[in-house]
Design an enzyme around this catalytic site. Structure first.
Site, PDB file in Angstrom:
ATOM      1  N   GLU A  76       0.827  -1.198   0.000  1.00 17.33           N
ATOM      2  CA  GLU A  76       0.000   0.000   0.000  1.00 17.33           C
ATOM      3  C   GLU A  76       0.870   1.260   0.000  1.00 17.33           C
ATOM      4  OE1 GLU A  76      -2.126  -3.511   1.104  1.00 17.33           O
ATOM      5  OE2 GLU A  76      -0.341  -2.674   2.034  1.00 17.33           O
ATOM      6  N   HIS A 103       9.629  15.013  10.406  1.00 12.93           N
ATOM      7  CA  HIS A 103      10.860  15.079   9.617  1.00 12.93           C
ATOM      8  C   HIS A 103      10.615  14.974   8.115  1.00 12.93           C
ATOM      9  CE1 HIS A 103      13.850  13.820  13.004  1.00 12.93           C
ATOM     10  NE2 HIS A 103      13.048  14.803  13.374  1.00 12.93           N
TER      11      HIS A 103
END
Length: 161
Positions: A76, A103
């Site tokens: 996925e 991040h």
């Protein structure tokens, strides 16, 4: 926040419960997954449509994120990452959910529905949604390098050359 969600048969039960959880938290949920259980269904189109919708919403100025999942979350994530502008991260604990946003400015997360409990999954998703991108220069720079490669194949010079 608009949340685009997609799964295959492996995550269908989770998807139904998660949609209820997200709506109860005040989010608008758009389901791109299957409408009924089919053990032979294929996840790529579901996940790609969810990823495309996240990018389209973000380009239109709509706050949107995506959640895709299946048995492991690996396929996925790969499918979602084929959509230009998507930064999909495989999440397996609270720290990776947070770091994906903080991040990497991930706009889609992928989770293995067969790898975690429902409570773990809701915790990952809630943390992902609640965590803002840090905006730190080093992270912006790195995301820009990925976008450059995605756009035109450019890379920084090889330091060994």
């Amino acid at each position: 926040m608009r949340i685009h969600i997609a799964t295959d048969h492996a995550g269908l039960d989770f998807s139904t419960q998660l949609q209820e959880h997200l709506r109860a938290a005040g989010h608008e949920v758009i389901d791109h997954g299957p409408v009924e259980y089919d053990a032979l269904d294929d996840y790529p189109a579901f996940c790609i449509r969810a990823a495309q919708a996240v990018v389209a919403d973000q380009e239109a100025g709509v706050q949107a994120l995506g959640v895709v999942f299946g048995g492991s979350g690996n396929g996925e994530q790969i499918a979602a990452n084929k959509v230009a502008g998507v930064r999909a991260a495989l999440v397996w604990n609270l720290s990776t959910a947070e770091l994906a946003r903080e991040h990497n400015d991930a706009n889609v997360i992928s989770i293995g529905a067969r790898q975690h409990t429902y409570d773990e999954v809701t915790g990952f998703i809630d943390r992902f949604i609640a965590t803002p991108f840090s905006g730190d220069e080093r992270h912006v720079r790195r995301i820009g390098q990925i976008a450059d490669f995605e756009r035109d194949g450019s890379l920084l010079p090889d330091p060994r050359a």
